[in-house]
Design a protein around this motif. Structure first.
Motif, PDB file in Angstrom:
ATOM      1  N   ASN A 109      -3.998  -8.097   0.153  1.00 48.62           N
ATOM      2  CA  ASN A 109      -4.921  -7.112   0.566  1.00 48.62           C
ATOM      3  C   ASN A 109      -6.127  -7.702   0.554  1.00 48.62           C
ATOM      4  O   ASN A 109      -6.991  -6.928   0.053  1.00 48.62           O
ATOM      5  N   GLY A 110      -6.606  -8.882   0.803  1.00 50.04           N
ATOM      6  CA  GLY A 110      -7.811  -9.481   0.924  1.00 50.04           C
ATOM      7  C   GLY A 110      -8.622  -9.757  -0.221  1.00 50.04           C
ATOM      8  O   GLY A 110      -9.648  -9.886  -0.493  1.00 50.04           O
ATOM      9  N   GLY A 111      -7.686 -10.273  -1.304  1.00 54.94           N
ATOM     10  CA  GLY A 111      -8.088 -10.699  -2.396  1.00 54.94           C
ATOM     11  C   GLY A 111      -8.878 -11.802  -2.334  1.00 54.94           C
ATOM     12  O   GLY A 111      -9.808 -12.022  -3.066  1.00 54.94           O
ATOM     13  N   PHE A 137     -14.293  -4.503  -0.445  1.00 56.59           N
ATOM     14  CA  PHE A 137     -12.846  -4.857  -0.845  1.00 56.59           C
ATOM     15  C   PHE A 137     -12.104  -3.225  -0.844  1.00 56.59           C
ATOM     16  O   PHE A 137     -11.101  -3.159  -0.468  1.00 56.59           O
ATOM     17  N   GLN A 138     -12.825  -2.474  -1.555  1.00 53.67           N
ATOM     18  CA  GLN A 138     -12.031  -1.147  -1.815  1.00 53.67           C
ATOM     19  C   GLN A 138     -11.838  -0.561  -0.346  1.00 53.67           C
ATOM     20  O   GLN A 138     -11.090   0.186  -0.338  1.00 53.67           O
ATOM     21  N   ASP A 140     -11.599  -1.954   2.395  1.00 54.64           N
ATOM     22  CA  ASP A 140     -10.480  -2.722   3.045  1.00 54.64           C
ATOM     23  C   ASP A 140      -9.028  -2.190   2.436  1.00 54.64           C
ATOM     24  O   ASP A 140      -8.237  -1.910   3.211  1.00 54.64           O
ATOM     25  N   VAL A 141      -9.163  -2.136   1.096  1.00 49.93           N
ATOM     26  CA  VAL A 141      -7.596  -1.536   0.416  1.00 49.93           C
ATOM     27  C   VAL A 141      -7.411  -0.166   1.118  1.00 49.93           C
ATOM     28  O   VAL A 141      -6.188   0.161   1.322  1.00 49.93           O
ATOM     29  N   LEU A 142      -8.546   0.735   1.229  1.00 48.81           N
ATOM     30  CA  LEU A 142      -8.149   2.207   1.613  1.00 48.81           C
ATOM     31  C   LEU A 142      -7.820   2.154   3.068  1.00 48.81           C
ATOM     32  O   LEU A 142      -6.918   2.768   3.351  1.00 48.81           O
ATOM     33  N   ASN A 143      -8.241   1.332   3.724  1.00 43.44           N
ATOM     34  CA  ASN A 143      -8.189   1.189   5.473  1.00 43.44           C
ATOM     35  C   ASN A 143      -6.557   0.633   5.561  1.00 43.44           C
ATOM     36  O   ASN A 143      -6.027   1.107   6.601  1.00 43.44           O
ATOM     37  N   ASN A 144      -5.987   0.006   4.631  1.00 41.49           N
ATOM     38  CA  ASN A 144      -4.841  -0.849   4.854  1.00 41.49           C
ATOM     39  C   ASN A 144      -3.627  -0.013   4.231  1.00 41.49           C
ATOM     40  O   ASN A 144      -2.550  -0.281   4.402  1.00 41.49           O
ATOM     41  N   SER A 145      -4.112   1.159   3.374  1.00 38.59           N
ATOM     42  CA  SER A 145      -3.020   1.971   2.793  1.00 38.59           C
ATOM     43  C   SER A 145      -2.530   2.827   3.732  1.00 38.59           C
ATOM     44  O   SER A 145      -2.732   3.445   4.520  1.00 38.59           O
TER      45      SER A 145
END
Length: 145
Positions: A109-111, A137-138, A140-145
């Motif tokens: 997830n982009g870590g 990062f937050q 990106d995680v929300l968009n990938n969820s």
């Protein structure tokens, strides 16, 4: 004149192990196994707990066998050592799986991008950039969820 009470047992008599007043030796192996189990339980959140619990479990089983053969006395300590080491082993394995899953999720997830961003920002001693990395990062995680 006879006494109602028998003489003290073992007083002045040496047993086959060279000890006075005790028919069997103690089981230091069980104590070591129990201590290893407690330490393994405390360190179960890192991989060291797995190794310590396996060693403690082997020692606990050996201590229990010594009790069965009559070479030692503290059966309860040996049993407790086995139980604590099994609990520590299960906890260590479960937490190791959690670490692996969390690390895999982070990397997927982009870590890596986040870690590189933070490293660059810290190299430039830019705290605002570090905070921006976290926000990105937050997002990106929300968009990938």
């Amino acid at each position: 004149m006879s006494s109602e009470y028998p003489p003290p047992s073992g007083y002045g008599q040496q047993d086959q192990y060279g000890q006075y007043g005790q028919s069997k030796p103690r089981n230091g192996l069980a104590v070591v196994a129990l201590v290893l189990g407690i330490v393994a339980l405390l360190l179960s959140w890192i991989f060291v707990g797995v190794v310590l619990s396996i060693v403690g479990l082997i020692l606990g089983i050996s201590a229990r066998k010594r009790v069965r053969r009559g070479q030692a006395t503290n059966r309860g300590t040996a049993t407790a050592a086995i139980v604590v080491n099994v609990v520590a082993l299960v906890a260590s394995i479960a937490l190791s799986i959690v670490w692996i899953v969390a690390g895999s999720w982070f990397l997927n997830n982009g870590g890596q991008d986040y870690a590189q961003c933070v490293a660059n920002a810290q190299a430039n001693n830019d705290q605002a950039a570090v905070e921006q990395c976290a926000r990105d990062f937050q997002q990106d995680v929300l968009n990938n969820s």
